[in-house]
Write an enzyme that holds these catalytic residues in place. Structure first.
Site, short mmCIF file in Angstrom:
data_model
loop_
_atom_site.label_atom_id
_atom_site.label_comp_id
_atom_site.label_asym_id
_atom_site.label_seq_id
_atom_site.Cartn_x
_atom_site.Cartn_y
_atom_site.Cartn_z
N HIS A 1 0.29 3.83 4.25
CA HIS A 1 0.21 2.38 4.06
C HIS A 1 -1.21 1.92 4.41
O HIS A 1 -1.75 2.33 5.44
CB HIS A 1 1.24 1.67 4.95
CG HIS A 1 1.31 0.21 4.66
ND1 HIS A 1 1.96 -0.31 3.56
CD2 HIS A 1 0.75 -0.86 5.30
CE1 HIS A 1 1.83 -1.62 3.54
NE2 HIS A 1 1.10 -1.98 4.59
N SER B 1 -5.69 7.95 -6.94
CA SER B 1 -6.88 8.57 -6.33
C SER B 1 -6.49 9.36 -5.08
O SER B 1 -7.07 10.41 -4.81
CB SER B 1 -7.97 7.54 -6.03
OG SER B 1 -7.59 6.67 -5.00
N ASN B 2 -5.49 8.89 -4.34
CA ASN B 2 -5.01 9.69 -3.19
C ASN B 2 -4.33 10.97 -3.67
O ASN B 2 -4.50 12.03 -3.07
CB ASN B 2 -4.04 8.88 -2.33
CG ASN B 2 -4.76 8.03 -1.31
OD1 ASN B 2 -5.25 8.53 -0.30
ND2 ASN B 2 -4.86 6.73 -1.58
N ILE C 1 12.60 3.94 -1.57
CA ILE C 1 13.25 5.25 -1.71
C ILE C 1 14.74 5.12 -1.39
O ILE C 1 15.11 4.64 -0.31
CB ILE C 1 12.58 6.27 -0.75
CG1 ILE C 1 11.09 6.43 -1.07
CG2 ILE C 1 13.30 7.62 -0.79
CD1 ILE C 1 10.77 7.02 -2.43
C1 GAR Z 1 -3.46 3.23 -1.43
O1 GAR Z 1 -4.40 2.45 -0.75
C2 GAR Z 1 -2.16 3.28 -0.65
O2 GAR Z 1 -2.33 3.23 0.74
C3 GAR Z 1 -1.48 2.02 -1.14
O3 GAR Z 1 -1.75 1.98 -2.50
C4 GAR Z 1 -3.03 2.55 -2.74
C5 GAR Z 1 -2.91 3.52 -3.89
O4 GAR Z 1 -4.18 3.91 -4.33
N1 GAR Z 1 -0.07 2.04 -0.83
C6 GAR Z 1 0.62 0.94 -0.57
O5 GAR Z 1 0.13 -0.17 -0.59
C7 GAR Z 1 2.10 1.18 -0.24
N2 GAR Z 1 2.70 0.00 0.29
P1 GAR Z 1 -4.34 5.19 -5.25
O6 GAR Z 1 -3.31 5.05 -6.38
O7 GAR Z 1 -5.73 5.15 -5.76
O8 GAR Z 1 -4.06 6.40 -4.40
#
Ligand code: GAR
Length: 189
Positions: free
Chosen positions: A103, A13-14, A87
Site C-alpha cells: 500500500h 511497474s511493481n 480479495i
Molecule cells: C503502487 O503504488 C501500489 O502501492 C498501489 O498502486 C500502485 C501500482 O503501481 N496500490 C494501491 O494503491 C493499493 N491500494 P504499478 O501498477 O506501477 O505497480
C-alpha cells in the site's frame, strides 16, 4: 524454485520490478500474472518479459474458477501489486499468510476502500503530511487491515507535488517490496 503469482490492475511497474528481481536469482520465479483489467499495461510488460499473464472477469474471481486455477498452480506467495479488487474470503482461507499487499502510504493512515494510487498521494498532500511511505502487509477480509510486515518512510516538503510524492513512494516500493518477499520466502524454509 519457489513460485510467485502477481495480481495487478494497472501499469504493473511493481510487477515488472518483482519479475526482474527474481529472474536474476534462483530462489523464486513469477510463474503467472493475473489482471482484472483487459487493457492493463501490465499485460504488455509481461509479454515483453515472457511471463504468462491472463485477464479474468468478476465472475471468474467470485465463482471459484480463479481460485481453482490458483490451487492448481500452488504458489508459495500471491503478491498484490496495484490490485484494486477486494480479495474474497475463500482465497484467504485457501492461502493463509500467503497473500501480501503493498500500500502506498503508512497504514493505518490513508487506507481503506477507494484509497489507491494517486488518490492516496492527493490526500497526503492535502493534509500537508511531513512524511509518507509504504506498507507491506498480509491480506485479510478488510481493505488494508491485515497484519503489517514492513513499513518504510520518506520525508515530504511543502513543495512536493502529487507526482513527486508518487515517485518518492514508487522508489521505496521498487527497493523494498522484492526484498521483503525474498525474506518471507527464506523464513518459510
Ligand atoms: C503502487 O503504488 C501500489 O502501492 C498501489 O498502486 C500502485 C501500482 O503501481 N496500490 C494501491 O494503491 C493499493 N491500494 P504499478 O501498477 O506501477 O505497480
Amino acid at each position: 524454485m519457489k513460485k510467485l503469482i502477481i495480481f495487478a490492475s494497472g501499469s504493473g511497474s511493481n510487477a515488472e520490478n518483482i519479475i526482474t528481481y527474481f529472474n536474476s536469482g534462483n530462489l523464486a520465479k513469477v510463474s503467472l500474472v493475473l489482471t482484472n483489467k483487459a487493457d492493463a499495461k501490465v499485460l504488455q510488460r509481461c509479454e515483453r518479459l515472457n511471463i504468462p499473464a491472463f485477464y479474468f472477469n468478476k465472475s471468474a474471481f467470485q465463482s471459484g474458477t480463479l481460485l481453482g486455477m490458483l490451487n492448481n498452480e500452488n504458489p508459495d506467495l500471491i503478491l498484490l501489486a496495484g490490485f484494486l479488487w477486494k480479495i474474497p474470503s475463500g482465497f484467504i482461507e485457501a492461502f493463509p499468510y500467503k497473500i501480501i499487499n503493498i500500500h502506498p502510504a503508512l497504514l493505518p493512515k490513508y487506507g481503506g476502500k477507494g484509497m489507491y494510487g494517486n488518490r492516496v498521494h492527493e490526500a497526503v498532500r492535502a493534509n500537508s503530511e511531513k512524511e509518507t511511505g509504504i506498507t507491506i502487509h498480509y491480506v485479510n477480509e478488510h481493505y488494508d487491515e491485515g497484519g503489517i510486515i514492513h513499513q518504510e518512510k520518506v520525508t515530504l516538503t511543502s513543495e512536493d507535488s502529487v507526482e513527486n510524492i508518487a515517485s518518492k513512494v514508487h522508489e521505496l516500493e521498487y527497493e523494498h517490496y522484492p526484498k521483503v518477499i525474498e525474506k518471507l520466502l527464506m523464513d518459510d524454509d
